[in-house]
Write an enzyme that holds these catalytic residues in place. Structure first.
Site, PDB file in Angstrom:
ATOM      1  N   PHE A 123      -1.391   3.007   3.704  1.00 30.59           N
ATOM      2  CA  PHE A 123      -2.626   2.760   4.479  1.00 30.59           C
ATOM      3  C   PHE A 123      -2.654   3.552   5.786  1.00 30.59           C
ATOM      4  CE2 PHE A 123      -3.313  -1.867   2.702  1.00 30.59           C
ATOM      5  CZ  PHE A 123      -3.655  -1.337   1.474  1.00 30.59           C
ATOM      6  N   SER A 135      -2.209  -2.723  -3.207  1.00 27.49           N
ATOM      7  CA  SER A 135      -1.421  -1.538  -2.879  1.00 27.49           C
ATOM      8  C   SER A 135       0.051  -1.920  -2.910  1.00 27.49           C
ATOM      9  CB  SER A 135      -1.769  -1.015  -1.488  1.00 27.49           C
ATOM     10  OG  SER A 135      -0.759  -0.086  -1.110  1.00 27.49           O
ATOM     11  N   LYS A 171      -9.593  -5.866  -5.672  1.00 25.40           N
ATOM     12  CA  LYS A 171      -8.907  -4.813  -6.438  1.00 25.40           C
ATOM     13  C   LYS A 171      -7.493  -5.261  -6.772  1.00 25.40           C
ATOM     14  CE  LYS A 171      -7.942   0.113  -6.463  1.00 25.40           C
ATOM     15  NZ  LYS A 171      -8.305   1.386  -5.848  1.00 25.40           N
ATOM     16  N   ASN A 179      -5.261  -0.719  -9.414  1.00 27.31           N
ATOM     17  CA  ASN A 179      -4.577   0.133  -8.445  1.00 27.31           C
ATOM     18  C   ASN A 179      -3.454   0.904  -9.175  1.00 27.31           C
ATOM     19  OD1 ASN A 179      -3.611   1.124  -5.870  1.00 27.31           O
ATOM     20  ND2 ASN A 179      -4.589  -0.661  -4.945  1.00 27.31           N
ATOM     21  N   ASN A 195       2.417   8.036  -4.880  1.00 25.86           N
ATOM     22  CA  ASN A 195       2.183   7.993  -3.432  1.00 25.86           C
ATOM     23  C   ASN A 195       2.743   6.720  -2.830  1.00 25.86           C
ATOM     24  OD1 ASN A 195      -0.009   6.158  -1.952  1.00 25.86           O
ATOM     25  ND2 ASN A 195      -0.634   6.343  -4.104  1.00 25.86           N
ATOM     26  N   ASN A 203       2.337  -0.331  -1.404  1.00 22.82           N
ATOM     27  CA  ASN A 203       3.023   0.330  -0.286  1.00 22.82           C
ATOM     28  C   ASN A 203       2.954  -0.406   1.036  1.00 22.82           C
ATOM     29  OD1 ASN A 203       3.730   2.545  -1.980  1.00 22.82           O
ATOM     30  ND2 ASN A 203       1.592   3.194  -1.855  1.00 22.82           N
ATOM     31  N   THR A 204       2.379  -1.617   1.014  1.00 24.75           N
ATOM     32  CA  THR A 204       2.385  -2.474   2.206  1.00 24.75           C
ATOM     33  C   THR A 204       3.178  -3.714   1.819  1.00 24.75           C
ATOM     34  OG1 THR A 204       0.272  -1.631   3.000  1.00 24.75           O
ATOM     35  CG2 THR A 204       0.908  -3.823   3.776  1.00 24.75           C
TER      36      THR A 204
HETATM   37  C1  LIG Z   1      -2.714   9.228  -2.798  1.00 19.62           C
HETATM   38  C2  LIG Z   1      -3.387   7.954  -3.203  1.00 19.62           C
HETATM   39  C3  LIG Z   1      -3.826   7.072  -2.228  1.00 19.62           C
HETATM   40  C4  LIG Z   1      -4.466   5.878  -2.594  1.00 19.62           C
HETATM   41  N1  LIG Z   1      -4.902   5.038  -1.623  1.00 19.62           N
HETATM   42  C5  LIG Z   1      -5.566   3.903  -1.971  1.00 19.62           C
HETATM   43  C6  LIG Z   1      -6.081   3.046  -0.982  1.00 19.62           C
HETATM   44  O1  LIG Z   1      -5.980   3.302   0.226  1.00 19.62           O
HETATM   45  N2  LIG Z   1      -6.709   1.913  -1.388  1.00 19.62           N
HETATM   46  C7  LIG Z   1      -6.884   1.590  -2.720  1.00 19.62           C
HETATM   47  O2  LIG Z   1      -7.474   0.553  -3.031  1.00 19.62           O
HETATM   48  N3  LIG Z   1      -6.416   2.409  -3.687  1.00 19.62           N
HETATM   49  C8  LIG Z   1      -5.763   3.549  -3.336  1.00 19.62           C
HETATM   50  N4  LIG Z   1      -5.297   4.381  -4.319  1.00 19.62           N
HETATM   51  C9  LIG Z   1      -5.442   3.966  -5.738  1.00 19.62           C
HETATM   52  C10 LIG Z   1      -6.647   4.608  -6.416  1.00 19.62           C
HETATM   53  O3  LIG Z   1      -7.847   4.203  -5.813  1.00 19.62           O
HETATM   54  C11 LIG Z   1      -6.678   4.230  -7.913  1.00 19.62           C
HETATM   55  O4  LIG Z   1      -6.847   2.829  -8.005  1.00 19.62           O
HETATM   56  C12 LIG Z   1      -5.404   4.617  -8.652  1.00 19.62           C
HETATM   57  O5  LIG Z   1      -4.927   5.869  -8.210  1.00 19.62           O
HETATM   58  C13 LIG Z   1      -5.623   4.701 -10.168  1.00 19.62           C
HETATM   59  O6  LIG Z   1      -6.651   5.627 -10.469  1.00 19.62           O
HETATM   60  P1  LIG Z   1      -6.373   7.158 -10.898  1.00 19.62           P
HETATM   61  O7  LIG Z   1      -5.392   7.122 -12.043  1.00 19.62           O
HETATM   62  O8  LIG Z   1      -7.727   7.700 -11.277  1.00 19.62           O
HETATM   63  O9  LIG Z   1      -5.811   7.842  -9.721  1.00 19.62           O
HETATM   64  C14 LIG Z   1      -4.661   5.572  -3.972  1.00 19.62           C
HETATM   65  C15 LIG Z   1      -4.228   6.486  -4.953  1.00 19.62           C
HETATM   66  C16 LIG Z   1      -3.609   7.661  -4.593  1.00 19.62           C
HETATM   67  C17 LIG Z   1      -3.147   8.622  -5.666  1.00 19.62           C
END
Ligand SMILES: Cc1cc2nc3c(=O)[nH]c(=O)nc-3n(C[C@H](O)[C@H](O)[C@H](O)COP(=O)(O)O)c2cc1C
Length: 341
Positions: free
Chosen positions: A114, A174, A216, A245, A110, A176-177
């Protein structure tokens, strides 16, 4: 039953299916129906950061960015729910498409950036929710706030969410910022943490309660850098660390469709990298700060591995998309089966 729902949802584009799922989970939550859809996890209360968690398996940030479905997610059996990342002002995020499924690897890429409706909207949703369990609110900066002024955005958000959150997560990881991840290092990190800790003390007096602050971090640091982060967290008196993350790496998805899309990779391929970060943190922190582990949990056993590596709590995002709510119970069961020490 989730297999059928998933087959239907996966016919839609990832983002349409995401929006529809939030609507359905939110509606089910308002009607109090979601608990009927899945067997509740066993009771496994834990106390971390001075808070009582119904069980150690939480919803990771980013799924419910605006807090639209808090009751719905809680009814599915999560022991805690983290909403956000929220920014001071609403912003649209990156152009679409920005969300990609890699089902062969149980992974997601992704670059949402934000997208959210701003902190005031989120607070209205929190106030409308009936949920009384642990609620984390994850805060970030607007994309057009220069990174040198990032602290202002975090403070605006902290001021606003403080009275409504069980704990607040500071998201500096993140991918992406632009520039955000630079806040994880050296003086930038220290200055940010000191400013937030000072404000936390002031707000604690104002509100008559101390709300824990978690940070985080990314899985893409060297061990040395991770150790430096751990030291800064202890020095500044932070309450918890969330690891991790998404990753910028592409190990485990090479050659798959969408693997070359820009953004953060999550799901099964990030499991080992993320658990490694937890181990490095645990080795340095030695219990002085609790670790919340997230990254790549797609089976109950992975949640147990994270706890065995030194985490006190876990969170799930991508695994929930691929496995559905049954994964929550599976993870709680696997953690409950770990030998007690
Ligand atoms: C589509 C998407 C959007 C995410 N948006 C955020 C976010 O806004 N803030 C954040 O701290 N982590 C965000 N994450 C990261 C997740 O909270 C998590 O840390 C990361 O995906 C690893 O866990 P997972 O393997 O269980 O997905 C996002 C992940 C995905 C897939």
């Amino acid at each position: 039953m989730y297999d059928l729902a998933r087959a239907l949802l996966f016919q839609l584009s990832p983002e349409t299916s995401h929006e529809l799922s939030i609507d359905l989970i939110g509606a089910g939550g308002r009607l109090g129906l979601n608990g009927l859809l899945c067997k509740a996890p066993v009771s496994l209360p834990v106390r971390v950061m001075g808070l009582e968690f119904a069980n150690p398996v939480g919803l990771a940030a980013g799924l419910d960015k605006n807090g639209d479905a808090i009751d719905g997610f809680a009814q599915l059996g999560f022991g805690f729910v983290e909403i956000g990342t929220v920014t001071p002002r609403a912003q649209p995020g990156n152009p679409k498409p920005r969300l990609f499924r890699l089902p062969e690897a149980s992974a997601i890429i992704n670059r949402m950036g934000f997208n959210n409706l701003g902190v005031d909207h989120l607070l209205a949703r929190v106030q409308a929710a009936k949920y009384k369990g642990v609620l984390g609110i994850n805060i970030g900066k607007n994309f057009d706030t220069p990174v040198e002024r990032a602290v202002d955005d975090y403070l605006i958000c902290l001021d606003k969410v403080y009275g409504h959150a069980s704990y607040v997560t500071v998201n500096v990881s993140s991918p992406n910022t632009p520039g955000l991840r630079s806040l994880q290092f050296g003086d930038s990190l220290k200055q940010l943490l000191e400013a937030l800790r000072q404000r936390q003390e002031d707000l604690a007096v104002q509100h008559g309660k101390r709300v824990p602050l978690a940070i985080k971090i990314a899985p893409d640091m060297t061990d040395e850098e991770t150790v430096q982060v751990a030291q800064a967290l202890v020095e500044t008196g932070m309450d918890a660390v969330i690891a991790t993350n998404t990753t910028l790496g592409r190990e485990g998805v090479e050659g798959l469709p969408f693997a070359e899309e820009a953004g953060g990779l999550s799901g099964a391929p990030v499991l080992d990298k993320s658990t490694h970060t937890v181990k490095v943190l645990a080795g340095e922190l030695k219990g002085r700060l609790p670790i919340i582990a997230v990254g790549g949990i797609t089976e109950g056993a992975h949640a147990a591995q994270k706890i065995a590596a030194g985490a006190s709590l876990v969170q799930i995002y991508s695994g929930f998309i691929y496995k559905g709510p049954a994964l929550i119970r599976e993870a709680v069961d696997a953690i409950a089966a770990l030998p007690k020490n």
